[in-house]
Design a protein around this motif. Structure first.
Motif, PDB file in Angstrom:
ATOM      1  N   PHE A 163      -3.475   3.688   1.516  1.00 27.27           N
ATOM      2  CA  PHE A 163      -4.562   3.105   0.791  1.00 27.27           C
ATOM      3  C   PHE A 163      -3.761   2.126  -0.137  1.00 27.27           C
ATOM      4  CE2 PHE A 163      -2.723   6.491  -1.871  1.00 27.27           C
ATOM      5  CZ  PHE A 163      -2.700   5.853  -3.230  1.00 27.27           C
ATOM      6  N   ASN A 164      -4.927   1.467  -0.531  1.00 21.65           N
ATOM      7  CA  ASN A 164      -4.868   0.060  -1.486  1.00 21.65           C
ATOM      8  C   ASN A 164      -6.155   0.137  -2.140  1.00 21.65           C
ATOM      9  OD1 ASN A 164      -4.611  -2.406  -2.942  1.00 21.65           O
ATOM     10  ND2 ASN A 164      -3.367  -2.905  -1.461  1.00 21.65           N
ATOM     11  N   LEU A 165      -6.258   0.338  -3.578  1.00 18.53           N
ATOM     12  CA  LEU A 165      -7.635   0.730  -4.251  1.00 18.53           C
ATOM     13  C   LEU A 165      -7.589  -0.421  -5.352  1.00 18.53           C
ATOM     14  CD1 LEU A 165      -7.856   4.335  -4.455  1.00 18.53           C
ATOM     15  CD2 LEU A 165      -8.786   3.043  -2.810  1.00 18.53           C
ATOM     16  N   TRP A 166      -6.665  -1.252  -5.267  1.00 20.68           N
ATOM     17  CA  TRP A 166      -6.419  -2.388  -6.587  1.00 20.68           C
ATOM     18  C   TRP A 166      -6.954  -3.691  -5.904  1.00 20.68           C
ATOM     19  CZ3 TRP A 166      -2.898   1.334  -5.531  1.00 20.68           C
ATOM     20  CH2 TRP A 166      -1.695   0.473  -5.094  1.00 20.68           C
ATOM     21  N   ASP A 167      -7.142  -4.513  -7.193  1.00 18.22           N
ATOM     22  CA  ASP A 167      -7.545  -6.073  -6.877  1.00 18.22           C
ATOM     23  C   ASP A 167      -5.999  -6.795  -7.136  1.00 18.22           C
ATOM     24  OD1 ASP A 167     -10.047  -5.951  -6.182  1.00 18.22           O
ATOM     25  OD2 ASP A 167     -10.633  -6.214  -8.404  1.00 18.22           O
ATOM     26  N   GLU A 197     -16.321  -6.697   4.546  1.00 22.44           N
ATOM     27  CA  GLU A 197     -16.215  -5.091   4.129  1.00 22.44           C
ATOM     28  C   GLU A 197     -16.737  -4.199   5.211  1.00 22.44           C
ATOM     29  OE1 GLU A 197     -18.774  -2.626   0.683  1.00 22.44           O
ATOM     30  OE2 GLU A 197     -18.095  -4.806   0.172  1.00 22.44           O
ATOM     31  N   LYS A 237      -8.671  -9.511  -2.854  1.00 21.36           N
ATOM     32  CA  LYS A 237      -8.772  -7.923  -2.609  1.00 21.36           C
ATOM     33  C   LYS A 237      -8.151  -7.705  -1.015  1.00 21.36           C
ATOM     34  CE  LYS A 237     -13.301  -7.743  -4.659  1.00 21.36           C
ATOM     35  NZ  LYS A 237     -12.794  -7.182  -5.918  1.00 21.36           N
ATOM     36  N   ASN A 295     -12.169  -3.659   2.335  1.00 25.05           N
ATOM     37  CA  ASN A 295     -12.830  -4.615   1.678  1.00 25.05           C
ATOM     38  C   ASN A 295     -11.883  -5.638   1.139  1.00 25.05           C
ATOM     39  OD1 ASN A 295     -14.222  -6.285  -0.465  1.00 25.05           O
ATOM     40  ND2 ASN A 295     -14.637  -4.543  -1.652  1.00 25.05           N
ATOM     41  N   LYS A 310      -8.518  -3.877  -0.649  1.00 28.80           N
ATOM     42  CA  LYS A 310      -8.786  -2.518  -0.558  1.00 28.80           C
ATOM     43  C   LYS A 310      -9.073  -1.798   0.628  1.00 28.80           C
ATOM     44  CE  LYS A 310     -10.722  -3.119  -5.263  1.00 28.80           C
ATOM     45  NZ  LYS A 310     -11.776  -2.767  -6.148  1.00 28.80           N
ATOM     46  N   HIS A 311      -8.361  -0.988   0.662  1.00 26.73           N
ATOM     47  CA  HIS A 311      -8.605  -0.025   2.161  1.00 26.73           C
ATOM     48  C   HIS A 311      -8.104   1.427   2.148  1.00 26.73           C
ATOM     49  CE1 HIS A 311      -4.644  -1.282   2.557  1.00 26.73           C
ATOM     50  NE2 HIS A 311      -4.411  -0.165   3.340  1.00 26.73           N
ATOM     51  N   TRP A 312      -8.498   2.340   2.867  1.00 26.29           N
ATOM     52  CA  TRP A 312      -7.708   3.409   3.147  1.00 26.29           C
ATOM     53  C   TRP A 312      -7.782   3.527   4.618  1.00 26.29           C
ATOM     54  CZ3 TRP A 312      -9.966   6.709   6.558  1.00 26.29           C
ATOM     55  CH2 TRP A 312     -11.345   6.631   6.770  1.00 26.29           C
ATOM     56  N   SER A 346       0.836  -1.134  -0.034  1.00 26.50           N
ATOM     57  CA  SER A 346      -0.196  -0.055  -0.074  1.00 26.50           C
ATOM     58  C   SER A 346       0.865   1.185   0.070  1.00 26.50           C
ATOM     59  CB  SER A 346      -0.937  -0.096   1.336  1.00 26.50           C
ATOM     60  OG  SER A 346      -1.807  -1.124   1.139  1.00 26.50           O
TER      61      SER A 346
END
Length: 195
Positions: A63-67, A126, A73, A106, A75-77, A42
């Motif tokens: 953050f991490n916005l990708w698969d 999630e 997954k 997520n 994904k998070h901030w 991230s």
């Protein structure tokens, strides 16, 4: 909902940072945490401001916005501010910290056969979390503009989540809440001072 919540947090952090620059702009640093890069793949950044001779405020997040491959997954901030008290002088040596954290996530389809983390293999979670903790760290001076920091914190996180059957499909199976006590912060950070 996620975008509105993220926008309000970003606005608050930016407004707070602007007020800090007007109060005390003689010492400020930007940093990145290599432990966070490695553990969660991230991007992350922190800003640390001097508040006095023996105190500072770090505003950090990532953050991490990708698969990932195979539809995994993570994904998070995350936002994690920390007030620091320095034993000798700010940005040098030992410090104690008091941090807060908030995140939205997520996560699913990960095969991690360790304790509570094994649940991520067949389910997707999630939700959001919030909490705080205390920490200890040390900063080494590398040059007039560069430092290196190691720190570790422990505390509490209240986690609220919805459960789904797999990483990309299905209807909601349930929801839950969980009180986590344990490590809430770990950092190996490279720091650059803005003078």
């Amino acid at each position: 909902m996620f975008k509105n919540y993220l926008h309000s947090i970003l606005f608050t952090v930016i407004a707070f940072m602007c007020s800090l620059f007007t109060l005390n702009a003689q010492k400020a640093a930007v940093k990145t945490n290599f432990a966070y890069w490695g553990a969660a793949a991230s991007p992350n950044v922190g800003l640390e401001f001097s508040l006095g001779k023996k105190s500072s405020l770090e505003l950090g997040g990532g953050f991490n916005l990708w698969d990932f491959k195979d539809n995994r997954k993570a994904k998070h901030w995350l936002a994690q501010p920390e007030f620091r008290y320095w034993f000798c002088e700010r940005f040098n040596g030992h410090f104690l910290g008091l941090h807060a954290h908030g995140a939205q996530f997520n996560i699913g389809n990960w095969d991690i056969p360790v304790g509570r983390l094994e649940k991520f293999k067949d389910r997707r979670y999630e939700g959001y979390l919030y909490g705080g903790g205390i920490g200890y760290g040390y900063q080494w001076i590398l040059s007039p503009r560069w430092n290196f920091e190691a720190s570790l914190g422990a505390g509490f996180a209240r986690i609220h989540y919805d459960i789904y059957p797999c990483a990309e499909c299905g209807t909601k199976l349930g929801e839950g809440k969980y009180n986590y006590w344990g490590v809430t912060k770990a950092a190996l950070s490279l720091i650059y001072f803005l003078k």
